[in-house]
Design a protein around this motif. Structure first.
Motif, PDB file in Angstrom:
ATOM      1  N   SER A  80      -8.396   4.870  32.520  1.00  0.00           N
ATOM      2  CA  SER A  80      -7.836   4.205  33.697  1.00  0.00           C
ATOM      3  C   SER A  80      -8.945   3.762  34.653  1.00  0.00           C
ATOM      4  N   ASP A  81      -9.909   4.648  34.890  1.00  0.00           N
ATOM      5  CA  ASP A  81     -11.033   4.297  35.783  1.00  0.00           C
ATOM      6  C   ASP A  81     -11.839   3.121  35.225  1.00  0.00           C
ATOM      7  N   ALA A  82     -12.083   3.132  33.927  1.00  0.00           N
ATOM      8  CA  ALA A  82     -12.843   2.032  33.316  1.00  0.00           C
ATOM      9  C   ALA A  82     -12.071   0.721  33.452  1.00  0.00           C
ATOM     10  N   ILE A  83     -10.766   0.776  33.244  1.00  0.00           N
ATOM     11  CA  ILE A  83      -9.965  -0.455  33.333  1.00  0.00           C
ATOM     12  C   ILE A  83      -9.957  -0.978  34.768  1.00  0.00           C
ATOM     13  N   LEU A  84      -9.960  -0.061  35.745  1.00  0.00           N
ATOM     14  CA  LEU A  84     -10.041  -0.514  37.149  1.00  0.00           C
ATOM     15  C   LEU A  84     -11.322  -1.317  37.376  1.00  0.00           C
ATOM     16  N   GLU A  85     -12.402  -0.917  36.712  1.00  0.00           N
ATOM     17  CA  GLU A  85     -13.649  -1.685  36.832  1.00  0.00           C
ATOM     18  C   GLU A  85     -13.524  -3.047  36.162  1.00  0.00           C
ATOM     19  N   TYR A  86     -12.855  -3.096  35.010  1.00  0.00           N
ATOM     20  CA  TYR A  86     -12.648  -4.387  34.341  1.00  0.00           C
ATOM     21  C   TYR A  86     -11.791  -5.299  35.231  1.00  0.00           C
ATOM     22  N   ILE A  87     -10.782  -4.716  35.853  1.00  0.00           N
ATOM     23  CA  ILE A  87      -9.902  -5.471  36.750  1.00  0.00           C
ATOM     24  C   ILE A  87     -10.730  -6.134  37.857  1.00  0.00           C
ATOM     25  N   ASP A  88     -11.637  -5.350  38.422  1.00  0.00           N
ATOM     26  CA  ASP A  88     -12.478  -5.860  39.506  1.00  0.00           C
ATOM     27  C   ASP A  88     -13.392  -6.996  39.021  1.00  0.00           C
ATOM     28  N   LEU A  89     -13.965  -6.812  37.839  1.00  0.00           N
ATOM     29  CA  LEU A  89     -14.839  -7.851  37.284  1.00  0.00           C
ATOM     30  C   LEU A  89     -14.069  -9.155  37.071  1.00  0.00           C
ATOM     31  N   ILE A  90     -12.885  -9.036  36.493  1.00  0.00           N
ATOM     32  CA  ILE A  90     -12.079 -10.225  36.177  1.00  0.00           C
ATOM     33  C   ILE A  90     -11.647 -10.924  37.469  1.00  0.00           C
ATOM     34  N   ALA A  91     -11.118 -10.144  38.414  1.00  0.00           N
ATOM     35  CA  ALA A  91     -10.609 -10.721  39.662  1.00  0.00           C
ATOM     36  C   ALA A  91     -11.730 -11.404  40.448  1.00  0.00           C
ATOM     37  N   GLU A  92     -12.872 -10.747  40.533  1.00  0.00           N
ATOM     38  CA  GLU A  92     -13.965 -11.295  41.340  1.00  0.00           C
ATOM     39  C   GLU A  92     -14.588 -12.525  40.686  1.00  0.00           C
ATOM     40  N   ARG A  93     -14.553 -12.588  39.369  1.00  0.00           N
ATOM     41  CA  ARG A  93     -15.047 -13.792  38.678  1.00  0.00           C
ATOM     42  C   ARG A  93     -14.162 -14.996  39.046  1.00  0.00           C
ATOM     43  N   ALA A  94     -12.842 -14.776  39.103  1.00  0.00           N
ATOM     44  CA  ALA A  94     -11.929 -15.868  39.466  1.00  0.00           C
ATOM     45  C   ALA A  94     -12.257 -16.391  40.869  1.00  0.00           C
ATOM     46  N   VAL A  95     -12.587 -15.488  41.773  1.00  0.00           N
ATOM     47  CA  VAL A  95     -12.899 -15.895  43.152  1.00  0.00           C
ATOM     48  C   VAL A  95     -14.273 -16.569  43.213  1.00  0.00           C
ATOM     49  N   GLN A  96     -15.231 -16.049  42.447  1.00  0.00           N
ATOM     50  CA  GLN A  96     -16.567 -16.671  42.414  1.00  0.00           C
ATOM     51  C   GLN A  96     -16.489 -18.128  41.969  1.00  0.00           C
ATOM     52  N   LEU A  97     -15.513 -18.433  41.101  1.00  0.00           N
ATOM     53  CA  LEU A  97     -15.389 -19.795  40.569  1.00  0.00           C
ATOM     54  C   LEU A  97     -14.563 -20.698  41.489  1.00  0.00           C
ATOM     55  N   GLY A  98     -14.199 -20.180  42.661  1.00  0.00           N
ATOM     56  CA  GLY A  98     -13.465 -20.995  43.631  1.00  0.00           C
ATOM     57  C   GLY A  98     -11.962 -20.811  43.564  1.00  0.00           C
ATOM     58  N   VAL A 156      -8.301 -18.185  43.262  1.00  0.00           N
ATOM     59  CA  VAL A 156      -7.666 -17.058  43.935  1.00  0.00           C
ATOM     60  C   VAL A 156      -7.350 -16.022  42.865  1.00  0.00           C
ATOM     61  N   ALA A 157      -7.753 -14.796  43.097  1.00  0.00           N
ATOM     62  CA  ALA A 157      -7.396 -13.713  42.177  1.00  0.00           C
ATOM     63  C   ALA A 157      -5.952 -13.341  42.453  1.00  0.00           C
ATOM     64  N   GLU A 158      -5.112 -13.467  41.430  1.00  0.00           N
ATOM     65  CA  GLU A 158      -3.682 -13.184  41.615  1.00  0.00           C
ATOM     66  C   GLU A 158      -3.379 -11.832  40.971  1.00  0.00           C
ATOM     67  N   GLY A 159      -3.743 -10.774  41.691  1.00  0.00           N
ATOM     68  CA  GLY A 159      -3.719  -9.440  41.102  1.00  0.00           C
ATOM     69  C   GLY A 159      -2.711  -8.494  41.704  1.00  0.00           C
ATOM     70  N   THR A 160      -1.550  -9.016  42.084  1.00  0.00           N
ATOM     71  CA  THR A 160      -0.523  -8.112  42.615  1.00  0.00           C
ATOM     72  C   THR A 160       0.300  -7.528  41.463  1.00  0.00           C
ATOM     73  N   ALA A 161       1.010  -6.445  41.780  1.00  0.00           N
ATOM     74  CA  ALA A 161       1.884  -5.827  40.776  1.00  0.00           C
ATOM     75  C   ALA A 161       2.920  -6.841  40.295  1.00  0.00           C
ATOM     76  N   LYS A 162       3.402  -7.655  41.218  1.00  0.00           N
ATOM     77  CA  LYS A 162       4.432  -8.642  40.872  1.00  0.00           C
ATOM     78  C   LYS A 162       3.903  -9.634  39.835  1.00  0.00           C
ATOM     79  N   MET A 163       2.659 -10.095  40.025  1.00  0.00           N
ATOM     80  CA  MET A 163       2.053 -11.022  39.067  1.00  0.00           C
ATOM     81  C   MET A 163       1.871 -10.342  37.715  1.00  0.00           C
ATOM     82  N   ALA A 164       1.492  -9.072  37.753  1.00  0.00           N
ATOM     83  CA  ALA A 164       1.297  -8.344  36.491  1.00  0.00           C
ATOM     84  C   ALA A 164       2.619  -8.259  35.720  1.00  0.00           C
TER      85      ALA A 164
END
Ligand SMILES: [Fe+2]
Length: 160
Positions: free
Chosen positions: A57-75, A77-85
Motif C-alpha cells: 500500500s505504501d509503495a502504491i501511494l508513491e506510484y500514485i504521487d509520481l503519476i499524479a505529479e507527472r500529469a501536472v508537470q505536463l500542464g 490536472v491530476a484527477e485523483g479523487t475517490a470518485k474518479m477512481a
C-alpha cells in the motif's frame, strides 16, 4: 491545460495526461485493495501478510504521487479523487467475503498483475508518443509492481 515551458508538444502532453489519469484511477483503486487485504487477512501467516500488504500500500501511494505529479508537470490536472477512481478504474472490485491468506494473496496478486499489465503497455505508448520521461516513470512503476507480484505470489507457490 495550463501553459508550460515544457518543450513536449501540446498534443503529446494531452494524450499522455489522459493515460496518466486513467492509470491514476487504477492505482488509487489498487491501493485501497492492498489496505483491504492488510486489514482483513487472517490465518497462520497473518503477521507477515499483514505487514507485506501495508508495505505494498505504501509503495502504491508513491506510484500514485509520481503519476499524479507527472500529469501536472505536463500542464494537466491530476484527477485523483475517490470518485474518479470509482468511475474510471478498470480493476475488478475486491472481494469482501474472503479472509484466508491464500485468498487474499490470490486476489491481491491478480489486482497487482492487472495493473502491471496496463502499466507495461503504457511504457510503449508513452515511448511511441515521444515522451521518454513518462515511459521511464511507467518503467519504474512496472518494475516495482513485478516485484510485489512476486512477493505475494511466493506465498502461493509452495506449501507451508
Ligand atoms: Fe494498519
Amino acid at each position: 491545460m495550463f501553459p508550460t515551458k515544457n518543450d513536449l508538444p501540446e498534443s503529446t502532453r494531452v494524450t499522455i495526461i489522459e493515460t496518466l489519469n486513467l492509470r491514476l484511477a487504477d492505482a488509487i483503486a489498487l491501493q485501497t485493495q492492498a489496505k483491504q487485504a492488510h486489514w482483513n487477512v487472517k490465518g497462520p501467516h497473518f503477521i507477515g501478510l499483514h505487514k507485506l500488504f501495508d508495505e505494498i500500500s505504501d509503495a502504491i501511494l508513491e506510484y500514485i504521487d509520481l503519476i499524479a505529479e507527472r500529469a501536472v508537470q505536463l500542464g494537466g490536472v491530476a484527477e485523483g479523487t475517490a470518485k474518479m477512481a470509482v468511475q474510471r478504474a478498470q480493476l475488478k472490485p475486491y472481494p469482501l467475503n474472503i479472509s484466508s491468506g491464500k485468498d487474499h494473496c490470490e486476489a491481491l496478486s491478480s489486482a497487482l498483475a492487472t495493473f502491471g499489465k496496463a502499466v507495461r503497455a503504457d511504457i510503449d505508448s508513452a515511448d511511441k508518443a515521444g515522451d521518454k520521461d513518462t515511459a521511464d516513470l511507467y518503467t519504474e512503476i512496472s518494475r516495482g509492481i513485478d516485484q510485489w507480484v512476486w512477493f505475494v505470489e511466493a506465498h502461493l507457490q509452495a506449501d507451508a
